[in-house]
Design a protein around this motif. Structure first.
Motif, PDB file in Angstrom:
ATOM      1  N   HIS A 204       0.946  -1.408  -0.027  1.00  0.00           N
ATOM      2  CA  HIS A 204      -0.020   0.024   0.009  1.00  0.00           C
ATOM      3  C   HIS A 204       0.762   1.248  -0.088  1.00  0.00           C
ATOM      4  O   HIS A 204       1.861   1.341   0.745  1.00  0.00           O
ATOM      5  CB  HIS A 204      -1.007  -0.066   1.229  1.00  0.00           C
ATOM      6  CG  HIS A 204      -1.694   1.246   1.351  1.00  0.00           C
ATOM      7  ND1 HIS A 204      -2.040   1.556   2.804  1.00  0.00           N
ATOM      8  CD2 HIS A 204      -2.388   1.987   0.601  1.00  0.00           C
ATOM      9  CE1 HIS A 204      -2.929   2.680   2.444  1.00  0.00           C
ATOM     10  NE2 HIS A 204      -2.830   3.137   1.241  1.00  0.00           N
ATOM     11  N   VAL A 205       0.777   2.024  -0.911  1.00  0.00           N
ATOM     12  CA  VAL A 205       1.526   3.289  -1.052  1.00  0.00           C
ATOM     13  C   VAL A 205       0.699   4.387   0.009  1.00  0.00           C
ATOM     14  O   VAL A 205      -0.388   4.920  -0.638  1.00  0.00           O
ATOM     15  CB  VAL A 205       1.689   3.876  -2.619  1.00  0.00           C
ATOM     16  CG1 VAL A 205       2.180   5.271  -2.716  1.00  0.00           C
ATOM     17  CG2 VAL A 205       2.398   2.849  -3.251  1.00  0.00           C
ATOM     18  N   VAL A 206       0.997   4.553   1.142  1.00  0.00           N
ATOM     19  CA  VAL A 206       0.275   5.634   1.995  1.00  0.00           C
ATOM     20  C   VAL A 206       0.482   6.955   1.612  1.00  0.00           C
ATOM     21  O   VAL A 206      -0.317   7.652   1.793  1.00  0.00           O
ATOM     22  CB  VAL A 206       0.638   5.164   3.500  1.00  0.00           C
ATOM     23  CG1 VAL A 206       0.084   6.122   4.414  1.00  0.00           C
ATOM     24  CG2 VAL A 206       0.824   3.749   3.790  1.00  0.00           C
ATOM     25  N   LYS A 207       1.588   7.301   1.140  1.00  0.00           N
ATOM     26  CA  LYS A 207       1.887   8.470   0.881  1.00  0.00           C
ATOM     27  C   LYS A 207       3.010   8.622  -0.250  1.00  0.00           C
ATOM     28  O   LYS A 207       3.989   7.910  -0.220  1.00  0.00           O
ATOM     29  CB  LYS A 207       2.342   9.302   2.131  1.00  0.00           C
ATOM     30  CG  LYS A 207       3.038  10.622   2.317  1.00  0.00           C
ATOM     31  CD  LYS A 207       3.204  10.784   3.799  1.00  0.00           C
ATOM     32  CE  LYS A 207       3.689  12.389   3.658  1.00  0.00           C
ATOM     33  NZ  LYS A 207       4.099  12.650   5.075  1.00  0.00           N
ATOM     34  N   ILE A 208       3.030   9.556  -0.972  1.00  0.00           N
ATOM     35  CA  ILE A 208       4.158  10.112  -1.919  1.00  0.00           C
ATOM     36  C   ILE A 208       3.870  11.392  -2.506  1.00  0.00           C
ATOM     37  O   ILE A 208       2.904  11.740  -2.849  1.00  0.00           O
ATOM     38  CB  ILE A 208       3.900   9.083  -3.290  1.00  0.00           C
ATOM     39  CG1 ILE A 208       5.285   9.254  -3.955  1.00  0.00           C
ATOM     40  CG2 ILE A 208       2.874   9.074  -3.946  1.00  0.00           C
ATOM     41  CD1 ILE A 208       6.568   8.445  -3.599  1.00  0.00           C
ATOM     42  N   ARG A 209       4.786  12.280  -2.045  1.00  0.00           N
ATOM     43  CA  ARG A 209       4.619  13.848  -2.229  1.00  0.00           C
ATOM     44  C   ARG A 209       4.904  14.093  -3.698  1.00  0.00           C
ATOM     45  O   ARG A 209       5.886  13.683  -4.548  1.00  0.00           O
ATOM     46  CB  ARG A 209       5.545  14.557  -1.252  1.00  0.00           C
ATOM     47  CG  ARG A 209       4.973  14.657   0.073  1.00  0.00           C
ATOM     48  CD  ARG A 209       5.733  15.243   0.909  1.00  0.00           C
ATOM     49  NE  ARG A 209       5.216  15.595   2.340  1.00  0.00           N
ATOM     50  CZ  ARG A 209       5.839  15.718   3.263  1.00  0.00           C
ATOM     51  NH1 ARG A 209       7.342  15.706   3.133  1.00  0.00           N
ATOM     52  NH2 ARG A 209       5.424  15.778   4.572  1.00  0.00           N
ATOM     53  N   GLY A 210       4.113  15.059  -4.211  1.00  0.00           N
ATOM     54  CA  GLY A 210       4.239  15.749  -5.591  1.00  0.00           C
ATOM     55  C   GLY A 210       3.804  14.543  -6.831  1.00  0.00           C
ATOM     56  O   GLY A 210       3.999  15.292  -7.674  1.00  0.00           O
ATOM     57  N   GLN A 211       3.340  13.631  -6.639  1.00  0.00           N
ATOM     58  CA  GLN A 211       2.688  12.749  -7.902  1.00  0.00           C
ATOM     59  C   GLN A 211       1.491  11.986  -7.168  1.00  0.00           C
ATOM     60  O   GLN A 211       1.597  11.681  -6.017  1.00  0.00           O
ATOM     61  CB  GLN A 211       4.021  12.079  -8.267  1.00  0.00           C
ATOM     62  CG  GLN A 211       4.521  10.949  -7.426  1.00  0.00           C
ATOM     63  CD  GLN A 211       6.028  10.840  -7.964  1.00  0.00           C
ATOM     64  OE1 GLN A 211       6.769  11.724  -8.229  1.00  0.00           O
ATOM     65  NE2 GLN A 211       6.392   9.351  -7.984  1.00  0.00           N
ATOM     66  N   ALA A 212       0.767  11.586  -8.166  1.00  0.00           N
ATOM     67  CA  ALA A 212      -0.378  10.843  -7.888  1.00  0.00           C
ATOM     68  C   ALA A 212      -0.004   9.292  -7.890  1.00  0.00           C
ATOM     69  O   ALA A 212       0.751   8.816  -8.729  1.00  0.00           O
ATOM     70  CB  ALA A 212      -1.607  11.122  -8.745  1.00  0.00           C
ATOM     71  N   GLN A 213      -0.322   8.671  -6.810  1.00  0.00           N
ATOM     72  CA  GLN A 213      -0.076   7.004  -6.732  1.00  0.00           C
ATOM     73  C   GLN A 213      -1.390   6.398  -7.043  1.00  0.00           C
ATOM     74  O   GLN A 213      -2.289   6.744  -6.990  1.00  0.00           O
ATOM     75  CB  GLN A 213       0.651   6.824  -5.160  1.00  0.00           C
ATOM     76  CG  GLN A 213      -0.457   7.067  -4.150  1.00  0.00           C
ATOM     77  CD  GLN A 213      -0.639   8.308  -3.551  1.00  0.00           C
ATOM     78  OE1 GLN A 213      -0.116   9.317  -4.319  1.00  0.00           O
ATOM     79  NE2 GLN A 213      -1.127   8.025  -2.247  1.00  0.00           N
ATOM     80  N   ALA A 214      -1.306   5.133  -7.154  1.00  0.00           N
ATOM     81  CA  ALA A 214      -2.119   4.002  -7.291  1.00  0.00           C
ATOM     82  C   ALA A 214      -2.675   3.729  -6.101  1.00  0.00           C
ATOM     83  O   ALA A 214      -2.240   3.259  -5.135  1.00  0.00           O
ATOM     84  CB  ALA A 214      -1.664   2.760  -7.968  1.00  0.00           C
TER      85      ALA A 214
END
Length: 433
Positions: A204-214
């Motif tokens: 699970h991608v909980v957080k990624i700054r500056g770009q949209a995650q799945a």
């Protein structure tokens, strides 16, 4: 006007992971890989490190394991991503277990900072130290010092001109109160669940700054090749509308290869349709599917069959044998249990793209449901809907078979309510004369 800053994205080298992250890891970001023991955190970190490290991008890997790095690498070198030539040239391992002996967190922070300044790496990894540090100091005071240490380490890692990774054994309730989760630019959460004797790993991608995650949970496996991620299929609104426009423009029909059947279908099955063939055992569903693929080969349209009931050797004993041997029909062996629909779809898309296939047979939906891990079979209809929508959106014409008990007192089209997936339905029945 101030120009927009462009952040370079680093390819992780982990199949499927870049799709989850929205294109890759942002350069100079501080990332947290969190999860319980055994979820694959260290393997994931090593796979990313060996993929990115080179002469111009050196990596430092800190560990506080009470065992030498050689023992850890002894197991990691079983994976194909491991490159022994990079050890001590572009990758350097540092064991901090000796610095933990006196329990001084400040000493560990100073040692890490000193090594980073001396080596000037582009990548920094600090492996799971949580259980070791916690055992060093017991009680409430030890817990507070641990929190302060992790917070200082996180702030320290964000200040370096490097892409950094902190690997920790975190649980969900802890993550909500941990300061390091606020500081992190990217958070990957790894879980593994035992469900009816089946082990399922999810990311699970909980957080990624500056770009949209799945969004959502995505299946991943740890195999002999390392970690491979199978992103969950999400049909975007624009994608669905665009595929519908493409299909509506074409009036092309696909011949079934069975005499008289094309006439019953009004000239054949429209391109990009999904056809459900249901009937009792032995009624000829697989034979009809075989003729469908054979007709495609005669017309220069390669096909793929996903067999959930018969093994490849059983399939090759039929007339499919020559078609498979000549490379006109591809066979996906799906008889192994604990599958996920996303993993199966990944294999299907890969083979369809490689062969430029126009026809697909799924034989059968009943066997498909049995082959799935119990956790995935609970959402079988929803996952199957996304899979069919994705494949038909690619312009592939699908024939699915399904086992159906022959009852002469009622008329059903599916044993588990999947008839809504199909654009056309053929029912085969026995009739006693």
């Amino acid at each position: 006007m101030i120009e927009k800053l462009s952040i370079r994205r680093l390819a992780t080298g982990v199949p499927g992971l870049d799709n989850l992250l929205g294109g890759g890891l942002p350069e100079f970001s501080f990332n947290l890989i969190a999860g319980t023991p055994g979820t694959g955190k260290t393997t994931l970190a090593h796979q990313i490190m060996f993929s990115l490290a080179n002469a111009d991008n050196r990596a430092l890997f800190f560990t506080v394991l009470g065992e030498p790095a050689l023992k850890m690498l002894r197991y990691q070198q079983q994976f194909p991503f491991f490159d022994i030539s990079k050890i001590n040239t572009s990758i350097r391992f540092i064991n901090l277990s000796a610095d933990l002996m006196d329990g001084s967190f400040d000493r560990i922070l100073a040692r890490i900072d000193e090594e980073v300044k001396d080596y000037a790496p582009s990548l920094v990894f600090v492996d799971s130290f949580r259980s070791v540090v916690r055992s060093a100091k017991q009680g409430e005071q030890g817990g507070l010092e641990l929190q302060r240490f992790i917070q200082q380490l996180g702030m320290q890692m964000t200040s370096w001109q490097a892409t950094t990774f902190l690997i920790g054994e975190y649980l969900s309730p802890e993550s909500e109160s941990s300061p390091v989760f606020t500081v992190a630019d990217g958070i990957l959460s790894l879980t593994q669940n035992l469900h009816h004797n089946s082990m399922v790993r999810k990311m699970h991608v909980v957080k990624i700054r500056g770009q949209a995650q799945a969004l959502g949970l995505h299946t991943f496996r740890i195999s002999n090749r390392g970690i491979e991620v199978f992103p969950r299929v999400i049909i975007e609104q624009g994608e669905a509308v665009e595929s519908a426009k493409k299909l509506s423009v074409s009036d092309e029909r696909v011949s079934m290869g069975t005499p008289g059947l094309d006439a019953m279908l009004g000239g054949g099955l429209p391109v990009g349709y999904s056809l459900l063939v249901v009937g009792p055992s032995g009624s000829g569903k697989t034979i009809l599917a075989t003729e469908f693929l054979a007709e495609g080969v005669r017309r220069g349209e390669p096909g793929v069959i996903a067999a959930f009931e018969k093994s490849p050797s059983q399939l090759l004993s039929t007339q499919l044998s020559s078609l498979v041997k000549t490379g006109k029909v591809g066979v996906i062996d799906t008889r192994s249990l604990d599958l996920s629909i996303d993993e199966t779809l990944h294999d299907l898309i890969e083979m369809i793209d490689r062969m430029q296939a126009k026809r697909l047979v799924i034989d059968s939906l009943s066997g498909f449901e049995l082959a799935l891990a119990p956790e995935f079979s609970e959402d079988f209809r929803g996952s199957l809907y996304r899979m069919i929508a994705k494949l038909t959106g690619m312009g592939v014409t699908i024939l699915m078979t399904s086992e159906l008990e022959d009852r002469f007192t009622d008329l059903r089209f599916s044993p588990f309510g999947s008839a809504f997936l199909a654009d056309a339905i053929i029912v085969q029945r026995y009739t006693e004369m």
